[in-house]
Design an enzyme around this catalytic site. Sequence first.
Site, PDB file in Angstrom:
ATOM      1  N   TYR A  43      31.247  42.842  39.624  1.00  0.00           N
ATOM      2  CA  TYR A  43      31.640  44.121  40.106  1.00  0.00           C
ATOM      3  C   TYR A  43      31.055  45.165  39.421  1.00  0.00           C
ATOM      4  O   TYR A  43      31.215  45.707  38.354  1.00  0.00           O
ATOM      5  CB  TYR A  43      33.315  44.096  39.836  1.00  0.00           C
ATOM      6  CG  TYR A  43      34.075  42.972  40.097  1.00  0.00           C
ATOM      7  CD1 TYR A  43      33.692  42.244  41.112  1.00  0.00           C
ATOM      8  CD2 TYR A  43      35.422  42.846  39.656  1.00  0.00           C
ATOM      9  CE1 TYR A  43      34.673  41.140  41.731  1.00  0.00           C
ATOM     10  CE2 TYR A  43      36.140  41.865  40.052  1.00  0.00           C
ATOM     11  CZ  TYR A  43      35.605  41.093  41.016  1.00  0.00           C
ATOM     12  OH  TYR A  43      36.544  39.955  41.435  1.00  0.00           O
ATOM     13  N   PRO A 189      45.713  39.090  47.431  1.00  0.00           N
ATOM     14  CA  PRO A 189      47.204  38.706  47.521  1.00  0.00           C
ATOM     15  C   PRO A 189      47.844  39.277  48.658  1.00  0.00           C
ATOM     16  O   PRO A 189      48.978  39.029  49.321  1.00  0.00           O
ATOM     17  CB  PRO A 189      47.821  39.171  46.291  1.00  0.00           C
ATOM     18  CG  PRO A 189      46.728  40.252  45.616  1.00  0.00           C
ATOM     19  CD  PRO A 189      45.641  39.912  46.284  1.00  0.00           C
TER      20      PRO A 189
END
Length: 266
Positions: A43, A189
């Site tokens: 990241y 999610p």
Amino acid sequence: MDRLGFGAMRLPTAPGPEREAALLVARRAVERGVTLIDTAHMYGWGANEELLAEALHPYPDGLLITTKVGVVQGGPEGWAYDARPESLREQVEHGLRRLRTERIGLLQLHRIDPAVPVAEQVGALRELQLEGKIGHIGLSEVTTAQLDEARQTAEIASVQNRYNLLDREHESVLEACEAAGIAFLPWRPVAAAADSGQASALAAVADELGATTPQVLLAWLLARSPVVLPIPGTGSLVHLEENLDAADLRLTDAQRRRLDPPAMPA
């Protein structure tokens, strides 16, 4: 540990107002009681880890920041596998420096490197664990067979695979984690419902609960299994508050049956 964590991937890291806002989001997550924050070397190639250290160091007691190693810059897609033992050691050392810590509480292997035996990859992390530089070892995007193989070399504390109400590809991995008492951290999610019937069911349940669709999706995950620890990510304070409020939602059995897609015939 509270079961709703925070995924830091979407936090902007470039200097400027957006970065300043990202620092506030990370701090607010901890203020709200988040005890697990997920990041990775990939990241921003370390920039995300540095952002979290700037926002939260010295880390409060009970806060677990988990990072991931095993991929490096390069290749046609901008990243490449590299889980050679010497490379993993170097990546962990850099992660320790960026996070300003002497020990990473949970270190996850971002991907299984197909060019390196699993025992060598996990064995390298086990050595770092014995040296006190890693607390627990986790895996990301693995099959049940890879999980079983890794567990022959070291104790595995977590698995981070893509999973949500509308994406059950790794259902068998979740079931394996549940059977072994291994934490399952679903990434992505929250997902949009492309199917109109599923979208209608989600909207109806959200309306009944006075909630948003993303909140219902997170509540479903929390109800799915006690080993599930969702890590929704955002760069917005408003969305952060909304996500964390999902912990207070309770789906009825009838609502869960309406949300679950019908089982496929054998």
